[in-house]
Design a protein around this motif. Structure first.
Motif, short mmCIF file in Angstrom:
data_model
loop_
_atom_site.label_atom_id
_atom_site.label_comp_id
_atom_site.label_asym_id
_atom_site.label_seq_id
_atom_site.Cartn_x
_atom_site.Cartn_y
_atom_site.Cartn_z
N ALA A 66 0.85 -1.19 0.00
CA ALA A 66 0.00 0.00 0.00
C ALA A 66 0.88 1.23 0.00
O ALA A 66 1.81 1.35 0.80
N LEU A 67 0.65 2.13 -0.92
CA LEU A 67 1.43 3.35 -1.05
C LEU A 67 0.64 4.49 -0.42
O LEU A 67 -0.55 4.66 -0.67
N SER A 68 1.29 5.28 0.42
CA SER A 68 0.64 6.45 1.01
C SER A 68 1.60 7.62 0.99
O SER A 68 2.82 7.44 1.07
N ALA A 69 1.09 8.82 0.89
CA ALA A 69 1.90 10.04 0.88
C ALA A 69 1.30 11.01 1.86
O ALA A 69 0.08 11.08 2.03
N GLN A 70 2.18 11.79 2.50
CA GLN A 70 1.74 12.74 3.49
C GLN A 70 2.58 14.00 3.35
O GLN A 70 3.79 13.92 3.16
N THR A 71 1.97 15.14 3.45
CA THR A 71 2.71 16.40 3.39
C THR A 71 2.42 17.19 4.66
O THR A 71 1.33 17.10 5.22
N ALA A 72 3.41 17.95 5.09
CA ALA A 72 3.25 18.78 6.28
C ALA A 72 3.68 20.20 5.93
O ALA A 72 4.61 20.41 5.15
N THR A 84 6.26 12.96 3.03
CA THR A 84 6.64 11.61 3.43
C THR A 84 5.89 10.63 2.55
O THR A 84 4.67 10.69 2.44
N VAL A 85 6.61 9.72 1.91
CA VAL A 85 6.02 8.67 1.10
C VAL A 85 6.32 7.35 1.80
O VAL A 85 7.46 7.06 2.14
N THR A 86 5.29 6.54 1.99
CA THR A 86 5.44 5.28 2.71
C THR A 86 4.86 4.15 1.87
O THR A 86 3.79 4.29 1.29
#
Length: 191
Positions: A66-72, A84-86
């Protein structure tokens, strides 16, 4: 079992005919086909089956990463956007993924059987309706023939009574029987 369902498939159509058909042109196969494809219960079961297949597909996708991306947003002490890419890959889930897939597969299979049961029920109703319609038509045809035959017999008995070959009570009896057959015919026509 598939042959039986296909046979029943053609019967169900009578209860949910969306198109207009003259009764003479709607045969039992067309009625069954229409009922199995357009009856609201069948449409609902088809939608349930589609949802169950999507659930099964979703359960199978649990095996893949599962690919997820997060920005702050930046803080006062740091400049720029933090991204952040996980990628999550389950290594061992204790059988949870397999059991989810098996459960979704069982639900999809149960939904398929439920759809076939609904189709079979509707097909049986269409078959019964067609049989009742044919029975009614035959009764009406028989009543019409009976009236014509009783009319012919009344005329024959009246001629014999006029020639004093038959007694007058036979004419009365023939009229009563003709009236009864006309009453039966009228009853079939009105029902």
């Amino acid at each position: 079992m598939n042959f039986f369902l296909r046979t029943i498939y053609f019967v169900v159509v009578l209860f949910s005919v969306k198109e207009t058909y003259a009764l003479e042109t709607l045969n039992i196969q067309d009625a069954m086909r229409l009922a199995v494809t357009t009856h609201p219960a069948v449409i609902g079961k088809n939608n349930e089956l589609l949802a169950a297949s999507y659930n099964l597909e979703g359960a199978k996708w649990q095996r893949y990463p599962a690919l997820s991306a997060q920005t702050a947003s930046p803080t006062l002490s740091r400049q720029g956007v933090i991204t952040t890419v996980t990628i999550d890959q389950p290594l061992w889930t204790g059988g949870r993924i397999s059991s989810n897939i098996n459960a979704a597969s069982a639900r999809a299979l149960a939904t398929q059987y439920d759809l076939e049961d609904t189709q079979q029920t509707i097909l049986l109703k269409v078959t019964n309706a067609f049989c009742n319609m044919i029975k009614f038509q035959e009764k009406l045809s028989s009543a019409t023939e009976s009236v014509a035959e009783h009319q012919r017999l009344l005329e024959l008995i009246e001629r014999r009574a006029n020639g004093e070959i038959s007694p007058e009570n036979e004419v009365t009896l023939a009229r009563a029987r003709l009236a009864q057959t006309k009453s039966d015919q009228l009853q079939y026509e009105l029902s």
